[in-house]
Design a protein around this motif. Structure first.
Motif: not given
Length: 422
Positions: A31, A35-36, A39, A46, A48, A61, A63, A97, A100-101, A127
């Motif tokens: 996860l 997220l990284y 970013k 973005t 984080l 976390y 985002l 997730i 975000a993508e 998330p």
């Protein structure tokens, strides 16, 4: 007809570009890496950040997506999604997730709808609010155990029964006179909540969130406040009874905004229950105390609903793509709901910004307040409203405003408060 064409156009905008995503269950390290990765792919839109740590030390976390990440732009609303509050209810975690993508990829490909959304909204995605519980659930190999293990945090506490009980205060105020908004926390509240709950409360205090959804599993329905009923006991049994907020019609509209954009939630029948239009008042389903969505409404400016997204709390990986496609448009459409209503600035007669001014709407017994930079956001249905801004030490100002019909509709207003002559 124009409304349906507009809605169809929104869907087609999302179909223009298909993001390349991996549909799998993400353990904590995966996860964080996901997220990284987002970013790194979209560094200019973005941020984080962590709002705190779980009992076992895992970061909570978030985002953020914004054209100015890390900055609150005046007159730009703050929105949040929170998932995996119950550790064994995992679909929301995977959907955020994927979201975000998706936002990153669509922005990079120039999708006009997504670009405008990110430029006009500050979006926060969490998330997992309960990463410790998730690790317990994910470690189970038998599907039946996944529904039993990992719901609570590492201290064995259900986080959706752990917020300060402001409903009891509100119901007392209803009988004896008093507020039903921005209720103060009890003196010893910090000693009564878990680290994850504490982190979310401090998060609410730090950002002027306008709209939110809390993603759960175990049913398929959009659930709106109040969750806690005026308890009615019959022969020792608590009976479900609808407990509407002063914004009941608005909450129904917000919930339908998600359910009708969903692949099949709006059909109403799922998991053995029947929910007309795919929505329900929380208390009319079952009453619960110390829940997060009621706390948002009674403590802050934030309007939150709870989204139950899957009958199976821990769906197999082969179902994740189907669930993403069923929820993708609804997730985007719900964020866009933050732009329905009125927004404005509150200043004094010297053009100084006034924070904490109370914004009241005649006929709706629930007020919101201006943020630190004097801006305010009031979600409203289409209609004509009498809106009053007031603050201690100032003369109040009242204005008549008209919110347009369905579709994106934001009325900008400015409240100029005058200092009374002593």
């Amino acid at each position: 007809m124009s409304w349906w064409l507009w809605s169809l156009g929104r869907v087609l905008l999302l179909l223009k570009v298909a993001a390349s995503v991996n549909f799998l269950h993400h353990r904590y390290e995966q996860l964080v890496q996901a997220l990284y990765d987002v970013k790194g792919s979209c560094p200019y839109i973005t941020r984080l950040y962590s709002i705190g740590r779980s009992v076992q030390g895992r970061h909570l976390y978030v985002l953020e997506f914004s054209d100015y990440p890390g900055v609150h732009e005046p007159m730009e609303p703050e929105f949040k999604y929170v998932a995996n509050m119950h550790g064994n209810e995992v679909l929301g975690r995977e959907l955020l997730i994927q979201l975000a993508e998706f936002l990153c990829e669509e922005y990079r490909h120039g999708n006009q709808r997504i670009t405008e959304l990110i430029h006009e909204t500050r979006i926060h995605l969490m998330p997992s609010m309960n990463p410790d519980g998730y690790e317990v659930a994910a470690s189970q190999h038998q599907q039946t155990l996944r529904d039993l293990m990992g719901r609570n945090n590492a201290n064995g506490v259900d986080l959706n029964r752990n917020f300060p009980d402001l409903n009891t205060v509100m119901y007392h105020n209803e009988k004896h006179g008093g507020l039903n908004h921005h209720l103060p926390l009890p003196d010893n509240w910090r000693n009564q909540v878990e680290p994850e709950t504490l982190a979310v409360i401090e998060w609410l205090k730090s950002y002027n969130f306008v709209l939110s959804a809390n993603l759960h599993g175990g049913a398929v329905v959009a659930n709106y406040p109040y969750d806690k009923a005026h308890e009615q006991r019959t022969r020792g049994v608590w009976l479900p009874t609808s407990s509407p907020t002063p914004d009941d019609n608005l909450f129904k509209k917000l919930s339908k905004g998600y359910s009708y954009a969903h692949g099949w939630m709006h059909r109403g029948t799922n998991c053995g229950d029947f929910f007309p239009d795919g929505i329900t008042n929380g208390a009319s389903w079952y009453s619960l105390s110390k829940g997060m969505q009621d706390f948002n409404y009674l403590f802050s400016n934030c309007f939150e609903i709870t989204l139950e997204l899957s009958c199976n709390k821990f769906p197999p990986e082969q179902e994740l793509e189907f669930e993403w496609l069923a929820n993708r448009e609804a997730l985007i459409a719900y964020i866009e709901e933050v732009h329905h209503g009125i927004k404005g600035m509150v200043t004094d007669d010297n053009n100084n910004k006034v924070a904490g001014a109370v914004i009241s709407v005649e006929g709706i017994g629930h007020d919101i307040t201006s943020g630190e930079q004097g801006d305010y956001f009031r979600l409203l249905l289409p209609g004509t409203y009498t809106v009053t801004a007031s603050a201690n030490g100032y003369q109040s100002q009242t204005e008549r405003v008209v919110v347009g019909p369905a579709g994106p509709s934001v009325v900008s207003t400015e409240a100029k408060l005058k200092t009374p002559i002593s």
